[in-house]
Design a protein around this motif. Structure first.
Motif, short mmCIF file in Angstrom:
data_model
loop_
_atom_site.label_atom_id
_atom_site.label_comp_id
_atom_site.label_asym_id
_atom_site.label_seq_id
_atom_site.Cartn_x
_atom_site.Cartn_y
_atom_site.Cartn_z
N UNK A 1 -14.30 -5.35 19.22
CA UNK A 1 -13.86 -3.98 18.92
C UNK A 1 -13.25 -3.90 17.52
N UNK A 2 -12.44 -4.90 17.15
CA UNK A 2 -11.81 -4.87 15.83
C UNK A 2 -12.85 -5.02 14.73
N UNK A 3 -13.74 -6.00 14.82
CA UNK A 3 -14.71 -6.18 13.73
C UNK A 3 -15.65 -4.98 13.63
N UNK A 4 -16.01 -4.38 14.77
CA UNK A 4 -16.86 -3.18 14.72
C UNK A 4 -16.14 -2.02 14.06
N UNK A 5 -14.84 -1.86 14.34
CA UNK A 5 -14.09 -0.77 13.71
C UNK A 5 -13.94 -1.01 12.21
N UNK A 6 -13.84 -2.26 11.79
CA UNK A 6 -13.76 -2.55 10.36
C UNK A 6 -15.08 -2.28 9.66
N UNK A 7 -16.19 -2.45 10.36
CA UNK A 7 -17.51 -2.20 9.78
C UNK A 7 -17.82 -0.71 9.72
N UNK B 1 -8.57 -1.46 2.70
CA UNK B 1 -7.64 -1.11 3.77
C UNK B 1 -7.36 0.39 3.79
N UNK B 2 -8.40 1.16 4.09
CA UNK B 2 -8.23 2.61 4.20
C UNK B 2 -7.48 2.94 5.49
N UNK B 3 -7.20 4.20 5.74
CA UNK B 3 -6.37 4.60 6.87
C UNK B 3 -6.94 4.14 8.22
N UNK B 4 -8.24 4.28 8.42
CA UNK B 4 -8.83 3.89 9.70
C UNK B 4 -8.75 2.38 9.92
N UNK B 5 -8.98 1.60 8.87
CA UNK B 5 -8.89 0.15 9.00
C UNK B 5 -7.45 -0.28 9.22
N UNK B 6 -6.51 0.36 8.53
CA UNK B 6 -5.09 0.04 8.77
C UNK B 6 -4.73 0.32 10.22
N UNK B 7 -5.19 1.45 10.75
CA UNK B 7 -4.92 1.77 12.16
C UNK B 7 -5.49 0.71 13.09
N UNK B 8 -6.67 0.20 12.77
CA UNK B 8 -7.28 -0.84 13.61
C UNK B 8 -6.41 -2.09 13.65
N UNK B 9 -5.89 -2.51 12.50
CA UNK B 9 -5.01 -3.68 12.47
C UNK B 9 -3.67 -3.41 13.15
N UNK B 10 -3.17 -2.19 13.01
CA UNK B 10 -1.87 -1.86 13.61
C UNK B 10 -1.92 -1.81 15.13
N UNK B 11 -3.11 -1.81 15.73
CA UNK B 11 -3.19 -1.87 17.20
C UNK B 11 -2.64 -3.18 17.73
N UNK B 12 -2.63 -4.22 16.89
CA UNK B 12 -2.09 -5.51 17.30
C UNK B 12 -1.43 -6.19 16.10
N UNK B 13 -0.25 -5.70 15.69
CA UNK B 13 0.38 -6.19 14.46
C UNK B 13 1.05 -7.56 14.59
N UNK C 1 0.88 -1.17 0.00
CA UNK C 1 0.00 0.00 0.00
C UNK C 1 0.92 1.22 0.00
N UNK C 2 1.10 1.84 -1.16
CA UNK C 2 2.10 2.90 -1.30
C UNK C 2 1.96 4.05 -0.31
N UNK C 3 0.72 4.43 0.02
CA UNK C 3 0.53 5.57 0.93
C UNK C 3 0.71 5.19 2.40
N UNK C 4 0.98 3.91 2.67
CA UNK C 4 1.11 3.44 4.06
C UNK C 4 2.32 2.52 4.20
N UNK C 5 3.53 3.05 4.07
CA UNK C 5 4.72 2.19 4.13
C UNK C 5 4.88 1.47 5.47
N UNK C 6 4.46 2.11 6.58
CA UNK C 6 4.59 1.44 7.88
C UNK C 6 3.65 0.23 7.98
N UNK C 7 2.49 0.34 7.38
CA UNK C 7 1.54 -0.78 7.37
C UNK C 7 2.08 -1.91 6.48
#
Length: 141
Positions: free
Chosen positions: A132-138, A86-98, A62-68
């Motif tokens: 919490x994760x599935x709700x944030x993805x929705x 995998x927009x910014x908010x969803x990427x952040x949700x996954x990054x909470x527990x990488x 994902x070019x705009x998210x090199x850390x992800x």
């Protein structure tokens, strides 16, 4: 919409000559009507996965998210749909527990936690994290 979360553990013994090793996983299987995800898998990046990407194994960047992209090996049959999901908010949700492995398909999310065993005190926190994760993805369009 309807929500369903199943939590279970899995263990496996591998043998190599006289040695044996027990592997443990705790798995959450979540289903939510509001989730609509393309088929994909997100695995933590390891040394072996870095070598794999060098020799041609799939890793969707994902070019705009090199850390992800650095945190996860992303695989799936529809790279553009995955990037869009995998927009910014969803990427952040996954990054909470990488450190976990995630698999998504339509209304389902699978969370695989390696080297963990399920016991009674862990059930409520793990269910809460999964919900919490599935709700944030929705919520995140």
């Amino acid at each position: 919409g309807e929500k369903l979360i199943a939590l279970f553990d899995y263990s496996l013994i591998t043998r190599d000559g006289k040695n044996q090793r027990r592997h443990h996983w705790v798995v959450s299987l979540c289903r939510m009507d509001a989730l609509d995800a393309p088929a994909m898998q997100l695995k933590p990046t390891t040394f072996l996965s870095l070598i794999g990407s060098l020799i041609g194994f799939q890793d969707i960047h994902i070019p705009e998210a090199p850390e992800f992209s650095k945190a996860f090996v992303i695989q799936g049959n529809a790279p553009e749909a995955i990037r869009q999901f995998l927009n910014a908010a969803r990427r952040d949700a996954f990054l909470r527990d990488p450190k976990q492995t995630y698999a998504l398909l339509n209304r389902h999310l699978l969370i695989v936690r390696e080297n963990q065993k399920l016991n009674a005190p862990k059930i409520k926190p793990l269910l809460g994290e999964s919900l919490a994760l599935i709700q944030s993805l929705c919520r995140t369009n």
